[in-house]
Design an enzyme around this catalytic site. Structure first.
Site, PDB file in Angstrom:
ATOM      1  N   ASN A  30       0.245  49.652  33.331  1.00 42.30           N
ATOM      2  CA  ASN A  30       0.885  49.952  32.047  1.00 42.30           C
ATOM      3  C   ASN A  30       2.369  50.231  32.285  1.00 42.30           C
ATOM      4  OD1 ASN A  30       1.297  52.970  32.358  1.00 42.30           O
ATOM      5  ND2 ASN A  30      -0.900  52.786  32.744  1.00 42.30           N
ATOM      6  N   ARG A  31       3.097  50.424  31.223  1.00 43.09           N
ATOM      7  CA  ARG A  31       4.558  50.476  31.318  1.00 43.09           C
ATOM      8  C   ARG A  31       5.111  51.860  31.633  1.00 43.09           C
ATOM      9  NH1 ARG A  31       7.004  48.304  26.092  1.00 43.09           N
ATOM     10  NH2 ARG A  31       8.941  48.699  27.205  1.00 43.09           N
TER      11      ARG A  31
END
Ligand code: C5P
Length: 227
Positions: A30-31
């Site tokens: 994920n970011r």
């Protein structure tokens, strides 16, 4: 000189995004940059707390200052399962636990030992749900312990953000939920942040915006008001 209003407090903070392996070269990620959680750890340590920082994927540059802080111990936990174990172990001796990590909700149950090839034309991943670490920590909360969660939400407006935060605070059972809006442009990787604090009164107990360090200091102010 920084205030020492957290002197002697033992704090556990998780940060960064977990990476769930698929095969030797791929993962589900994920970011999350880990910057907000690292700022939470640095703010606590600068105010006198002893901090155990459990870091999932975080760039070395983001972690650098924490690695050299005399009151911060850094441990790595790269997957949700590793982070679950690390947080359970440290929570026993923590006065405050802050789950700022972006934990993957799902992982691949059977990680391939060889690189999966594309020859087949289609590709499907079977996923299993990961433990909700925060809910587990709340279930095993020790007396006097304060537990803080984060919630990154996409929301159309402030009202929806607030409602989502209030619902999530009660579902997770945490003492304080730090709610921030995320989108393609907002929240991730940035050095600034804007958050709402929701507490067990199920109301917005405050808000903060500015640098991630300013938000972190506001978080500790909110924790102190609850203790
Ligand atoms: O449900 P959601 O993922 O939005 O909740 C976010 C909060 O829950 C964060 O504090 C995150 O660290 C925590 N979390 C967790 N274990 C998971 C998923 C999220 O502790 N499997």
């Amino acid at each position: 000189a920084p205030a020492s209003d957290l002197a002697g407090l033992r704090v556990a903070v998780s940060t960064g995004g977990t990476r769930e392996p698929i095969d030797p070269v791929r993962f589900l990620g994920n970011r999350s940059s880990g910057k907000q959680g690292v700022a939470v750890a640095l703010a606590a340590a600068d105010r006198g707390a002893y901090v155990h920082l459990v870091a999932a994927h975080v760039d070395d540059g983001v972690l650098h200052e924490a690695l050299h802080h005399p009151r911060i111990a850094v441990e790595r936990a790269l997957t949700a399962v590793e982070m679950d174990a690390a947080m359970r172990a440290v929570s026993d001796e923590s006065d405050v636990v802050v789950m700022a990590a972006a934990v993957a909700d799902f992982s691949v149950p059977e990680v391939s030992d060889v690189k999966i090839r594309k020859e087949d034309g289609t590709f499907a991943l079977d996923l299993v749900e990961n433990p909700d670490i925060l809910i587990g920590l709340v279930e095993e909360r020790r007396p006097g312990q304060t537990i803080v969660g984060f919630a990154a939400e996409t929301a159309a407006d402030d009202g929806e953000l607030r409602e989502r935060g209030i619902r999530k605070r009660s579902r997770k059972g945490v003492d304080l939920l730090v709610v921030n809006r995320v989108g393609w442009q907002e929240g991730f990787e940035a050095s600034e942040n804007a958050v709402l604090f929701v507490d067990a009164t199920d109301d917005v107990a405050g808000q903060a915006s500015g640098t991630k360090r300013a938000v972190a200091d506001a978080l500790w102010d909110a924790v102190l008001r609850l203790r």
